[in-house]
Structures are given as C-alpha cells and as structure tokens.
Design an enzyme around this catalytic site. Structure first.
Site, PDB file in Angstrom:
ATOM      1  N   CYS A  80       0.809  -1.226   0.000  1.00  9.10           N
ATOM      2  CA  CYS A  80       0.000   0.000   0.000  1.00  9.10           C
ATOM      3  C   CYS A  80       0.842   1.276   0.000  1.00  9.10           C
ATOM      4  O   CYS A  80       0.529   2.246  -0.704  1.00  9.10           O
ATOM      5  CB  CYS A  80      -1.013   0.003   1.136  1.00  9.10           C
ATOM      6  SG  CYS A  80      -0.349  -0.261   2.785  1.00  9.10           S
ATOM      7  N   ASP A 115      -7.430   5.649  -1.466  1.00  5.72           N
ATOM      8  CA  ASP A 115      -7.133   4.425  -0.721  1.00  5.72           C
ATOM      9  C   ASP A 115      -6.660   3.333  -1.682  1.00  5.72           C
ATOM     10  O   ASP A 115      -7.390   2.955  -2.600  1.00  5.72           O
ATOM     11  CB  ASP A 115      -8.413   3.978   0.009  1.00  5.72           C
ATOM     12  CG  ASP A 115      -8.175   2.820   0.960  1.00  5.72           C
ATOM     13  OD1 ASP A 115      -7.070   2.250   0.954  1.00  5.72           O
ATOM     14  OD2 ASP A 115      -9.116   2.481   1.715  1.00  5.72           O
ATOM     15  N   HIS A 147      -6.227   0.210  -0.956  1.00  2.00           N
ATOM     16  CA  HIS A 147      -6.570  -1.125  -0.447  1.00  2.00           C
ATOM     17  C   HIS A 147      -7.741  -1.760  -1.189  1.00  2.00           C
ATOM     18  O   HIS A 147      -8.749  -2.168  -0.602  1.00  2.00           O
ATOM     19  CB  HIS A 147      -6.856  -1.053   1.055  1.00  2.00           C
ATOM     20  CG  HIS A 147      -5.695  -0.565   1.856  1.00  2.00           C
ATOM     21  ND1 HIS A 147      -5.485   0.766   2.140  1.00  2.00           N
ATOM     22  CD2 HIS A 147      -4.656  -1.237   2.412  1.00  2.00           C
ATOM     23  CE1 HIS A 147      -4.375   0.899   2.850  1.00  2.00           C
ATOM     24  NE2 HIS A 147      -3.855  -0.302   3.027  1.00  2.00           N
TER      25      HIS A 147
END
EC number: 3.4.22.-
Length: 393
Positions: A73, A275, A277
């Site tokens: 990430c 994000d 993820h």
C-alpha cells in the site's frame, strides 16, 4: 457533451457523503466550494491517478510474489504522489481526465511508467527490489521515508522525466542543496553542440525565451516528518493543512501503521485521501502503447479521515517545475510554516549546515544496465555503499 454530463451525474450521486458546509475544500493547491461546484470537485479528484493492489502480474524477481495485496500500500501511495508530479510536469495541474475521452500520448506514457512489469521504471517490481537496498525484504511493508528514498534512486534511471528528487534530512530543507541539484550552469558556446547537450535537449528540458537550455531540472521535493510520538501533536495541524493549499502541493503519504493512504486535501479537520486497499487485476498496455485506464481512476467519493487519527509519521510532497515555482514555495513556507516560533513542522534554511556531510547531488550509478535490467543488478548498486558505511564506522 452528453457523456460528460453523464459523468458529472454519476459523480454527483456520491456527494451525499460530503457534509453541507460553506467551508472550502482544498485539493492539491486548488480550492473548491461544495455549495457551488460539487461536480468540479469530484472531477478534479477522479483525474488523479489511482494505484491500488494488483494481482496476477509476473512474479517479482522471477520467483517472488505475483500480488502486492497486504504489503504494497505505501508503494502504491508513493506511485500516486510521483504520478501527480509527472502529470503536473507534462499535462499541467489543471488537466482533467474524462472517461472514454482520447488522452494525449504523454498521459499514456506516464501510465506506462507505473505498470506492474519489471521493465517499467516505477513499477511495483522496481520499487520492491530497490527497497532491498533500504533494508526491506520483498513483501515487507514500507514507511513513508523508505518509499521516498526508493523513488529518489529510481528517478536516476528515468531519462524521459529527468526529475531531481530531493528527500529532506532531519526535518530540514536546504535551499542551497536543492539549487545545486536542480540547476546546471549553461554550457559554453564551444560545448553547445556536444552530444550531452543534444541529449539533454531531447529530454525536453525547459528553455528560456532565447531558446537556450536553462538546465533547471523539475523538482520533486519530499519531506519525511514525525509530527508527534504516538499521536499527531495538535500544534502541527494548521501548518499541515496549509501545505495542501500551496500550488506546488503533491499531498502527503501516511495513514496508520501498516495501512498507507495518499492524502490529497482536506475539508475542515478531515483529510481527503485515495485508498490503495482494493485488489484489481494486472493491466498491461495495448499494442499501440495506450493503456485501458478505467481502473486507474477512482470514480467514487473519496475517503475522509479526522486529522487527529493520522499516524504521526508522514511525508509531504511538492513539485516545482521551474525555479520560480521553488522560489515561490520558499516564500510560502516562510510566511505560513515558519511563522510558528516553536515546534515548527520543518525548517527551511539557505545554507548547507556545516556539521552535515557535504551535499553531493545523486548521480546514476555507473553500471551497464537499462531500466529493464535494473532489478537484476541492484545488489551490485549497493555493494559500494555498504563498503563505504563499514569503512566509515
């Protein structure tokens, strides 16, 4: 036009998640007002390149992982910050992405730099392998400073973009060192037609009104910071938010331990972030060099997070295409960041501190390698560094 209107309608559906407020929203140096230009705000956010976990790419190093889910990430966030710098470099900050619209060749070339292949200069393969030299095993989580150091080293092999990457030390940005790194003096007339000069011109260096190569390399400035011990210290919040207002802003890398986000702006005391993820399948370029880019733009409302929930370990990013952009950034920092008399977020100094080792601008290692072969040769790159460290103990 109807396609454009449809996109605005789709994006507007997500805006219910934003509160009704007269406070401005700041996104990477641009101000938006929710009560007057909601659609413009969402289009600005969706134009940012969005890099997420991917699966089914070729194994890293030949035998390593074929997905970065669970560990990549921060690398993806570093890619997003760098991609924003490249967009500003080639397309400008106000360039907008539109679904299904034909984009310029520079856009596809930027995207190709980040595809999950070992021969792409900023791929997950290159970043993970270069991280080995920073003490990180492949598959191990990176912090903000590590990803900054990796980008600095990989940029040396990227001749197309020809960026100068400066990563600050000890919360201190040294103007003299940055100018030394970004500014190469104009060549004498006798050397004006040398192959090196022609090579630099071919890389698209900026030219002044007279048509001469100025030598200023576009600057990617990364400032790793620790804004507290276990939690962010509230004294830094105003200065941190001020950075997103600067026209040079590339946002910030950070988040929570082992959970990285790319912060692109704020609304009140909430940070707005992309994000990484989400796990998507590997996408390669087409035969004509274009990239199916639908999965590289976040087409839903961005996430928000209270600033006080931010882990204190962060890295700020700024892009200065011209020297005047850097001078302007220095003025803004003096005015907005350094007005704090104590507990400043970082320091900006004119001269290289005398107790520091001499500043030597980084140069591409003398190895016979191309970007495609880089990950096989990183061990050799770091042998000399390790020997130097042992001798200097």
């Amino acid at each position: 036009l109807s396609r454009y209107e449809n996109q605005i309608t789709i994006l507007s559906d997500y805006l219910e998640e934003f509160p009704e407020t007269h406070e401005p929203v700041w996104i990477l140096g641009r101000q938006h007002h929710l009560n007057t230009d909601k659609s413009k705000l969402l289009l600005d956010i969706s134009a940012r390149l969005w890099f997420t976990y991917r699966r089914k790419f070729s194994p890293i190093g030949g035998t390593g992982p074929s997905s970065d889910a669970g560990w990549g990430c921060m690398l993806r966030c570093g890619q997003m910050m760098l991609a924003q710098a490249l967009i500003c470099r080639h397309l400008g900050r106000d360039w907008q992405w539109e679904k299904h619209k034909k984009q310029p060749e520079e856009y596809h070339r930027i995207l190709r730099c980040f595809l999950d292949r070992k021969d792409c200069c900023y791929s997950i393969h290159q970043m993970a392998q270069m991280g080995v030299g920073e003490g990180k095993s492949i598959g191990e989580w990176f912090g903000p400073n590590t990803v900054a150091q990796v980008l600095k080293k990989l940029a040396l092999f990227d001749e197309w973009n020809s960026l100068a990457v400066y990563v600050s030390m000890d919360n201190t940005v040294v103007i003299e060192d940055i100018k030394k790194m970004c500014w190469s003096p104009p060549q004498s007339s006798s050397a004006a037609h040398s192959s090196a000069h022609l090579h630099r011109s071919a890389l698209g260096r900026n030219k002044n009104a007279a048509g001469f190569c100025t030598g200023w390399k576009p600057l990617l400035l990364i400032i790793p910071l620790r804004l507290g011990i276990n939690h962010i210290n509230p004294v830094y919040i105003d200065a941190f938010k001020e950075c997103f207002k600067m026209p040079q802003s590339l946002g910030a890398l950070g988040g929570k331990p082992n959970n990285a986000y790319y912060f692109i702006g704020f609304l009140g005391n909430e940070l707005i972030y992309l994000d990484p993820h989400t796990t998507q399948s590997f996408v390669d370029s087409e035969e004509n060099g274009t990239v199916d880019d639908q999965s590289f733009h976040c087409q839903q409302a961005p996430h928000r997070m209270k600033i006080m929930n931010l882990d204190p370990s962060v890295a700020l990013g700024f892009f200065c295409k011209e020297e005047c952009d850097f001078d302007n950034w220095c003025s803004l920092v003096q005015k907005e960041i350094l007005k704090q008399q104590s507990l400043r977020m970082f320091e900006l100094v004119q001269k290289h501190p005398p107790h520091w080792p001499p500043f030597i601008p980084p140069t591409k290692p003398e190895v016979t390698t191309t970007g495609a072969e880089l990950i096989e040769s990183t061990d050799k790159l770091f042998e000399l560094e390790e020997e130097f460290e042992i001798l200097s103990v």
